[in-house]
Design a protein around this motif. Structure first.
Motif, PDB file in Angstrom:
ATOM      1  N   GLU A   1       0.854  -1.179   0.000  1.00  0.00           N
ATOM      2  CA  GLU A   1       0.000   0.000   0.000  1.00  0.00           C
ATOM      3  C   GLU A   1       0.899   1.242   0.000  1.00  0.00           C
ATOM      4  O   GLU A   1       1.533   1.566   1.003  1.00  0.00           O
ATOM      5  CB  GLU A   1      -0.914  -0.002   1.222  1.00  0.00           C
ATOM      6  N   LEU A   2       0.954   1.923  -1.143  1.00  0.00           N
ATOM      7  CA  LEU A   2       1.790   3.111  -1.268  1.00  0.00           C
ATOM      8  C   LEU A   2       1.099   4.324  -0.644  1.00  0.00           C
ATOM      9  O   LEU A   2      -0.138   4.371  -0.575  1.00  0.00           O
ATOM     10  CB  LEU A   2       2.105   3.381  -2.737  1.00  0.00           C
TER      11      LEU A   2
ATOM     12  N   VAL B   1       8.942   8.639  -5.632  1.00  0.00           N
ATOM     13  CA  VAL B   1      10.393   8.815  -5.619  1.00  0.00           C
ATOM     14  C   VAL B   1      10.800   9.119  -4.180  1.00  0.00           C
ATOM     15  O   VAL B   1      10.344  10.112  -3.596  1.00  0.00           O
ATOM     16  CB  VAL B   1      10.844   9.966  -6.540  1.00  0.00           C
ATOM     17  N   VAL B   2      11.636   8.253  -3.611  1.00  0.00           N
ATOM     18  CA  VAL B   2      12.150   8.479  -2.266  1.00  0.00           C
ATOM     19  C   VAL B   2      13.557   9.079  -2.404  1.00  0.00           C
ATOM     20  O   VAL B   2      14.446   8.463  -3.006  1.00  0.00           O
ATOM     21  CB  VAL B   2      12.216   7.174  -1.454  1.00  0.00           C
TER      22      VAL B   2
ATOM     23  N   THR C   1      21.642  -0.508   3.982  1.00  0.00           N
ATOM     24  CA  THR C   1      21.817   0.876   3.536  1.00  0.00           C
ATOM     25  C   THR C   1      20.521   1.490   3.033  1.00  0.00           C
ATOM     26  O   THR C   1      20.186   2.630   3.363  1.00  0.00           O
ATOM     27  CB  THR C   1      22.891   0.948   2.424  1.00  0.00           C
ATOM     28  N   VAL C   2      19.780   0.726   2.227  1.00  0.00           N
ATOM     29  CA  VAL C   2      18.571   1.269   1.599  1.00  0.00           C
ATOM     30  C   VAL C   2      17.354   1.162   2.518  1.00  0.00           C
ATOM     31  O   VAL C   2      16.587   2.119   2.657  1.00  0.00           O
ATOM     32  CB  VAL C   2      18.286   0.551   0.260  1.00  0.00           C
ATOM     33  N   GLY C   3      17.167   0.022   3.155  1.00  0.00           N
ATOM     34  CA  GLY C   3      15.991  -0.202   3.992  1.00  0.00           C
ATOM     35  C   GLY C   3      15.720   0.906   4.996  1.00  0.00           C
ATOM     36  O   GLY C   3      14.592   1.411   5.086  1.00  0.00           O
ATOM     37  N   PRO C   4      16.726   1.330   5.776  1.00  0.00           N
ATOM     38  CA  PRO C   4      16.482   2.381   6.771  1.00  0.00           C
ATOM     39  C   PRO C   4      16.078   3.725   6.174  1.00  0.00           C
ATOM     40  O   PRO C   4      15.551   4.579   6.896  1.00  0.00           O
ATOM     41  CB  PRO C   4      17.849   2.496   7.479  1.00  0.00           C
ATOM     42  N   GLU C   5      16.288   3.921   4.880  1.00  0.00           N
ATOM     43  CA  GLU C   5      15.936   5.181   4.232  1.00  0.00           C
ATOM     44  C   GLU C   5      14.457   5.261   3.863  1.00  0.00           C
ATOM     45  O   GLU C   5      13.951   6.326   3.519  1.00  0.00           O
ATOM     46  CB  GLU C   5      16.775   5.365   2.961  1.00  0.00           C
ATOM     47  N   LEU C   6      13.769   4.133   3.905  1.00  0.00           N
ATOM     48  CA  LEU C   6      12.376   4.080   3.479  1.00  0.00           C
ATOM     49  C   LEU C   6      11.420   4.450   4.611  1.00  0.00           C
ATOM     50  O   LEU C   6      11.719   4.216   5.787  1.00  0.00           O
ATOM     51  CB  LEU C   6      12.037   2.676   2.975  1.00  0.00           C
TER      52      LEU C   6
ATOM     53  N   ILE D   1       6.560   1.324   4.470  1.00  0.00           N
ATOM     54  CA  ILE D   1       7.044   0.570   3.308  1.00  0.00           C
ATOM     55  C   ILE D   1       8.173  -0.380   3.698  1.00  0.00           C
ATOM     56  O   ILE D   1       8.326  -1.451   3.108  1.00  0.00           O
ATOM     57  CB  ILE D   1       7.536   1.547   2.215  1.00  0.00           C
ATOM     58  N   ARG D   2       8.933  -0.006   4.717  1.00  0.00           N
ATOM     59  CA  ARG D   2      10.182  -0.713   5.041  1.00  0.00           C
ATOM     60  C   ARG D   2       9.968  -2.196   5.326  1.00  0.00           C
ATOM     61  O   ARG D   2      10.734  -3.048   4.850  1.00  0.00           O
ATOM     62  CB  ARG D   2      10.842  -0.052   6.243  1.00  0.00           C
ATOM     63  N   VAL D   3       8.939  -2.541   6.078  1.00  0.00           N
ATOM     64  CA  VAL D   3       8.716  -3.939   6.467  1.00  0.00           C
ATOM     65  C   VAL D   3       8.486  -4.811   5.241  1.00  0.00           C
ATOM     66  O   VAL D   3       9.107  -5.876   5.082  1.00  0.00           O
ATOM     67  CB  VAL D   3       7.523  -4.056   7.446  1.00  0.00           C
TER      68      VAL D   3
END
Length: 462
Positions: free
Chosen positions: A200-201, A209-210, A252-257, A261-263
């Motif tokens: 679910e965005l 765009v993140v 590196t990428v996961g914590p930026e989300l 969305i991250r889970v």
């Protein structure tokens, strides 16, 4: 080795992808005898070419191909959401002043769209589609004139096809680009892509765009249950086989989300296949070959951050059909007239493709700040500029979507962002007077110039 009898056509098209299928449909509809060759006609499975901007939709309609985005479980797209440090700004596509309706794009599985395009080309009168690998271009004795192609079947049967015009649309990894131009793609990063199921965005029916570190992440829904994630990885791609790539995405990428969305992102990394595609820039070249034209990604590329590739390709085919129409070029054996028409084509397409190409590359430089303090100032100013709404988003998204075709609009907004960035930085730091004038002005303006001007120059000089 067996060779079949010689066959002749008016135009041979190499590659049944986005540009090739559209060209086959266009020229076949115009009464030209067309041969479309593709090494593999099974449904392709790619991680890019999945979002068609409204300008591309308009070009599809011009080519009679608008039905190809239907029946493939595609998702209407009404604009973008840009996420930075937990804040989200919505950037809707503009309202058409004539119809008073909002412009709309479409996102979908690339392979399903391609199969619809191939079906449309196959069902077009005068078009023959064959599954063959083109090995080489045939040239007239003692000249560089291209007069056809040699091709090979999967059962090692060999063919020679002749036509006064060969259109090469063999894509990003073009086999024949080197025979047309000495320019090669400038690859700065790779997209790593995978699917997240039932995500679910934050903004439905929008591309996302993140603005992450070190570079941006794209997300957009491409079917009822599938959301495409594309992570830009600058520099050398970490190894898949050693697990370094997966670790990079997790750590590196996961914590930026955003947390919402991250889970799902981390869960998908455990089950989905990771695939990559290089992101490059290739400025366009004027056609100077006799008997051959290069189009699509084989001739011109930009970073796929803004999803402009298919829009540029379809518009190129619309223009190519116009300049090489039976009224303008009754016979493709008239090479002098074709050369004149292709020169006109080259300059007319610049109005369209320059804004999309330069915007894609400049935004990528801006969004992939990668801890560059000056670029981060500009990025912060850009996000704040979008938050103002109105013309501050209508102009940029009009360019990105292929609905505005004036490069001057791009230049205006880019430097408006630079001056806005100065204003925001002054407020944050309490700067004023000479300190602001001599330090901020030149730093931010210089950063804006080096972000956009190299790409403007690359477009202008060819």
């Amino acid at each position: 080795m067996s060779t079949t009898p010689v066959e002749e056509f008016e135009v041979i098209i190499v590659g049944a992808g986005i540009a090739g299928c559209a060209a086959a449909k266009a020229f076949g509809t115009d009464g030209r005898k067309v041969l479309l060759l593709e090494r593999d006609l099974s449904e392709p499975d790619r991680i890019v070419g999945e979002l068609l901007q409204p300008g591309g939709i308009n070009s599809l309609k011009s080519l009679g191909l608008e039905d190809c985005v239907e029946g493939i479980d595609g998702i209407p797209c009404y604009g973008y959401g840009v996420i930075r440090k937990g804040e989200t700004v919505e950037i809707p596509y503009p309202i058409d002043p004539e119809t008073e309706e909002q412009a709309v794009g479409k996102s979908f599985h690339h392979g399903r769209f391609i199969q619809n395009l191939r079906k449309a080309a196959t069902h077009t009168e005068n078009v023959t589609v064959r599954e063959l690998t083109v090995n080489s271009l045939l040239r007239e004795d003692d000249s560089d004139k291209v007069v056809g192609v040699s091709a090979q079947s999967k059962t090692n049967e060999y063919f020679r096809f002749y036509a006064p015009l060969t259109i090469v649309c063999d894509g990003l990894f073009s086999k024949f680009r080197k025979e047309f131009t000495t320019k090669t793609p400038d690859v700065r990063s790779n997209f790593v892509g995978f699917i997240i199921k039932d995500l679910e965005l934050p903004l439905p029916n929008r591309g996302h765009v993140v603005l992450a570190q070190p570079s941006p992440i794209l997300m957009y829904q491409i079917s009822a249950h599938d959301t495409r994630v594309l992570v830009d990885v600058p520099g050398k791609l970490p190894s898949v086989s050693t697990g370094d790539l997966k670790a990079y995405l997790e750590e590196t990428v996961g914590p930026e989300l955003p947390e919402s969305i991250r889970v799902k992102f981390i869960e998908a990394l455990q089950t989905e296949r990771l695939r990559s595609m290089p992101n490059g820039f290739l400025p366009p070249s004027a056609n100077q070959s006799v008997g051959m034209i290069l189009v699509g990604d084989a001739m011109n590329m930009r970073h796929p951050l803004t999803g402009g590739g298919m829009t540029v390709a379809f518009n190129d085919i619309v223009l190519l059909r116009e300049f090489l129409s039976p009224e303008n070029v009754p016979s493709f054996t008239d090479y002098e007239t074709i050369a004149q028409q292709m020169n006109s084509f080259h300059w007319k397409r610049k109005n369209y493709c320059t804004a999309i190409n330069v915007l894609a590359m400049a935004l990528y430089r801006l969004f992939a700040a990668n801890h560059d303090a000056d670029l981060e100032v500009l990025q912060r100013g850009c996000f704040s500029y979008f938050q103002k709404g109105g013309d501050c988003v209508d102009g940029p998204v009009g360019l990105l979507s292929g609905l505005i075709q004036r490069p001057i609009v791009l230049i205006y907004h880019f430097f408006a962002v630079a001056f806005h960035a100065m204003y925001i930085e002054a407020k944050i730091n309490g700067w004023s007077g000479a300190h602001l004038s001599f330090i901020m002005f030149f730093t931010v303006l210089y950063t804006a110039c080096v972000t956009i001007l190299p790409y403007l120059w690359s477009e202008a000089k060819y």
